[in-house]
Design a protein around this motif. Structure first.
Motif, mmCIF file in Angstrom:
data_model
loop_
_atom_site.group_PDB
_atom_site.id
_atom_site.type_symbol
_atom_site.label_atom_id
_atom_site.label_comp_id
_atom_site.label_asym_id
_atom_site.label_seq_id
_atom_site.Cartn_x
_atom_site.Cartn_y
_atom_site.Cartn_z
ATOM 1 N N GLN A 1 0.769 -1.323 -0.159
ATOM 2 C CA GLN A 1 0.207 -0.003 -0.093
ATOM 3 C C GLN A 1 0.862 1.183 0.092
ATOM 4 O O GLN A 1 1.746 1.381 0.750
ATOM 5 N N TYR A 2 0.462 2.029 -0.820
ATOM 6 C CA TYR A 2 1.318 3.334 -1.276
ATOM 7 C C TYR A 2 0.369 4.442 -0.826
ATOM 8 O O TYR A 2 -0.702 4.603 -0.984
ATOM 9 N N THR A 3 1.037 5.683 0.128
ATOM 10 C CA THR A 3 0.475 6.813 0.665
ATOM 11 C C THR A 3 1.057 7.933 0.083
ATOM 12 O O THR A 3 2.303 8.280 0.228
ATOM 13 N N VAL A 4 0.331 8.864 -0.552
ATOM 14 C CA VAL A 4 0.837 10.181 -0.582
ATOM 15 C C VAL A 4 0.224 11.248 0.554
ATOM 16 O O VAL A 4 -0.939 11.193 0.681
ATOM 17 N N SER A 5 1.013 11.846 1.250
ATOM 18 C CA SER A 5 0.653 12.962 2.015
ATOM 19 C C SER A 5 1.090 14.243 1.468
ATOM 20 O O SER A 5 2.292 14.482 1.048
ATOM 21 N N ILE A 6 0.173 15.360 1.496
ATOM 22 C CA ILE A 6 0.039 16.608 0.984
ATOM 23 C C ILE A 6 -0.201 17.529 2.166
ATOM 24 O O ILE A 6 -1.176 17.425 2.696
ATOM 25 N N LYS A 7 0.958 18.213 2.150
ATOM 26 C CA LYS A 7 0.757 19.251 3.384
ATOM 27 C C LYS A 7 1.210 20.663 2.919
ATOM 28 O O LYS A 7 2.045 21.036 2.182
ATOM 29 N N ASN A 8 0.563 21.779 3.576
ATOM 30 C CA ASN A 8 0.842 23.003 3.396
ATOM 31 C C ASN A 8 0.533 23.912 4.632
ATOM 32 O O ASN A 8 0.123 22.940 5.416
#
Length: 231
Positions: free
Chosen positions: A117-124
């Motif tokens: 399982q691959y996860t992308v985390s997007i943060k600003n």
């Protein structure tokens, strides 16, 4: 106050009833609406995933690409991880940013270990969001390491072991001199995720011969063999 009328250049005419003119006007309006929508999406705020990640199939030896469309302003900080472990941008994993709003991960030189399982985390500065999907690895069936030849004494026990691989998990079979081996109170075999073991108890002269292990899935097949000699 009079309004000046601008005269078209010589030879230029524009018929607003012309279907082609109307079609062009519609395209211009649609383009403007799209530009306005993209501008509105880039208002300051926490990141949003507009198009989620989808599971992908990775063939052994090839590459796979996970991608999603995001909205984030200011520009976000991206982290990709596999089964909870962060992945570093490099020769194996490549972070990709495609204009204007697509982030992607390319996984190169696929192997069975890339399944997960691959996860992308997007943060600003305004928040964080994430999304996940699976890479499903497919690999042809293979006998990674075949059994060894053995010389045994009558009445002893023989153990033949082979290391196997393949995704989907392969079907496994054992043969003696090209005939299927049937399990009984003396002969049994076990099939695991990465190994298969054939056990023969109270070996008899009739057990001598050429033992073959074969594996097969929808992507291919493989085999290996060893000889058993009984004294």
């Amino acid at each position: 106050m009079s309004t000046a009328v601008i005269t078209p250049p010589p030879g230029f005419t524009l018929d607003i009833n012309d279907p082609k003119v109307q079609e062009a006007a519609i395209r211009i309006q649609a383009s403007y609406r799209g530009h306005r929508s993209r501008k509105e999406l880039r208002e300051k705020g926490p990141p949003k995933i507009l198009q989620p990640l989808k599971d992908v199939v990775l063939l052994e030896g090839s590459a796979a690409k996970l991608e999603c469309r995001v909205s984030a302003f200011p520009d976000p900080f991206i982290i990709w991880s596999k089964d909870g472990k962060e992945l570093k941008d490099g020769s194996k994993y490549r972070y990709v940013f495609e204009d204007p709003d697509v982030v992607a991960l390319v996984v190169r030189d696929g192997v069975l270990a890339d399944l997960g399982q691959y996860t992308v985390s997007i943060k600003n500065p305004f928040g964080v969001t994430s999304g996940s999907a699976r890479i499903i690895v497919e690999a042809p069936a293979q006998v990674v390491k075949g059994p060894k030849n053995v010389l045994v004494v009558k009445g002893s026990t023989v153990v033949l072991k082979a290391e196997i691989s393949g995704e989907p998990p392969p079907e496994v079979g054992w043969l003696l001199d090209d005939d299927d081996i049937e399990e009984d109170d003396r002969v049994s075999y076990d099939i695991g995720d990465t190994t298969t073991v054939l056990t023969i108890k109270n070996v008899q002269p009739s057990d001598a011969g050429r033992y073959e292990i074969f594996v097969e899935n929808n992507l291919g097949m493989d085999l290996s063999f060893a000889r058993v000699e009984v004294l």
